[in-house]
Design a protein around this motif. Structure first.
Motif: not given
Length: 406
Positions: A189-193
């Protein structure tokens, strides 16, 4: 007609993930689940304007998608008897409303954990999460990550095949393995953001914010899940002020803080307070959320508490050292102690795409214009987006005039 279409859109927004997740759990087939939900949406668009919006739109979509899955599986069973599909057919035929979701959440959480299984490559985890959980099309995902649609399609296919061939189960892991698997979910999720935020893909960043909220709701006692949600809310709250009317980047100290989304900031601060309330020592995401909160609550750039921000970066470096954290710490040191001290801190960073840009900005602030110009030229060559390149070129022009030092 308009009201019916709006009702379909609202129902899909509210229920798509839950329906897809339930169908994947039962059938083990990602493509079948997505196709059946899409079929249910198409039927709703055809029927609701004529028959009226049902009293329970989500239930209507769920039932229609499930019936479609039953039909498809029956045809497959006729063509080739498969034990797995026969079992899925039997389970679909029963009333699924009594299923026990277990102690760690419902099918949406199970789908997230399946997509983010540590046995899958990171690129596959990200793509499958965006496809199955966020509902983005293959074309949208490919555009966001600057690859062809065919390449992204192959990546998704390989990831789905890996799930099937490796026997990755559709479930939340056992309690003693939950923390490690939750880390994998949060990392995706952090990488997507960060990808969406860096590339100015606001829709992609918004999807990550929604996913972080889902994880935080389903794991309300996990301080890092809460910390990640707080971080993304606080970061994304600045999106409207990050560019001007011409689409050029505006640095944080020059942003119009009145354009920040203050409702999102309040929601982020609430999530951060919940993370603190767990009583655990701050982790990777919560420390970053603490930094974002200090930026978000400063009424003016000069009111930013750089002392506490540097201390938070020190804690991050001790917890998980990386060039990105070192670079951000150097920037904070430059604001706390002056650009020359910040430059000394930058000298310890050896490899990061933004190294030249940060060094150039500190040199500019220190009045070392000739050196700054050289660093800005390197930064322009490494720029990832057109707005970033224009900002760096603007800075380069500022330091390249006749007043440059010798």
């Amino acid at each position: 007609m308009t009201d019916a279409r709006a009702a379909v859109a609202d129902a899909v927004a509210a229920e798509r993930l839950r329906i897809v997740a339930a169908l994947i759990r039962v059938t083990g087939d990602f493509d079948l689940a997505e196709d059946c939900v899409q079929d249910a949406v198409e039927r709703a668009l055809a029927r609701w304007p004529l028959d009226g919006v049902p009293d329970h739109p989500g239930a209507w979509l769920t039932t229609t998608a499930r019936r479609r899955a039953v039909d498809v599986l029956r045809r497959r069973q006729t063509e080739r008897a498969k034990l797995r599909e026969a079992q899925a057919l039997a389970e679909l035929a029963r009333d699924l409303t009594g299923d026990d979701p277990g102690p760690y959440g419902d099918d949406r959480l199970k789908l997230l954990f399946t997509c983010c299984h540590p046995a899958l490559p990171m690129a596959g985890r990200v793509a499958l999460t965006l496809k199955s959980v966020a509902g983005l099309s293959t074309r949208q995902i490919a555009r966001a990550f600057l690859v062809s649609e065919a390449t992204m399609g192959q990546r998704l296919l390989r990831t789905k095949n890996k799930i099937e061939h490796a026997g990755i189960g559709f479930r939340v892991p056992e309690p003693h393995r939950l923390a490690a698997r939750t880390d994998a979910v949060l990392a995706v999720v952090y990488l997507i953001f960060t990808e969406g935020y860096a590339m100015l893909h606001d829709d992609l960043a918004a999807e990550a914010v929604e996913l972080s909220g889902l994880v935080a709701r389903l794991l309300p006692e996990d301080d890092e899940a809460l910390g990640l949600h707080a971080l993304l809310l606080l970061q994304h709250a600045r999106r409207a002020a990050r560019t001007d009317v011409d689409g050029d980047l505006v640095t944080v100290e020059n942003q119009d803080r009145g354009r920040w989304d203050h409702d999102a900031i309040e929601a982020g601060l609430t999530a951060l307070a919940a993370a603190r309330a767990t009583g655990r020592a701050p982790g990777y995401y919560r420390l970053q959320a603490e930094i974002a909160a200090l930026h978000s609550t400063a009424v003016h750039p000069d009111a930013t508490d750089w002392v506490r921000i540097v201390a938070a970066y020190d804690a991050l470096l001790a917890l998980r050292p990386s060039p990105a954290i070192e670079l951000n710490r150097a920037v904070a040191v430059g604001f706390r102690d002056g650009p020359e001290v910040g430059l000394a801190a930058v000298d310890g960073v050896t490899d990061h795409p933004l190294l030249s840009a940060v060094r150039a900005d500190l040199l500019r602030r220190a009045g070392r214009r000739t050196e700054a110009a050289a660093a800005y030229r390197d930064a322009v060559a490494a720029a990832r987006t057109e707005p970033e390149r224009r900002l760096l070129e603007r800075r380069l022009r500022e330091v390249s005039g006749p007043a440059a030092d010798s």
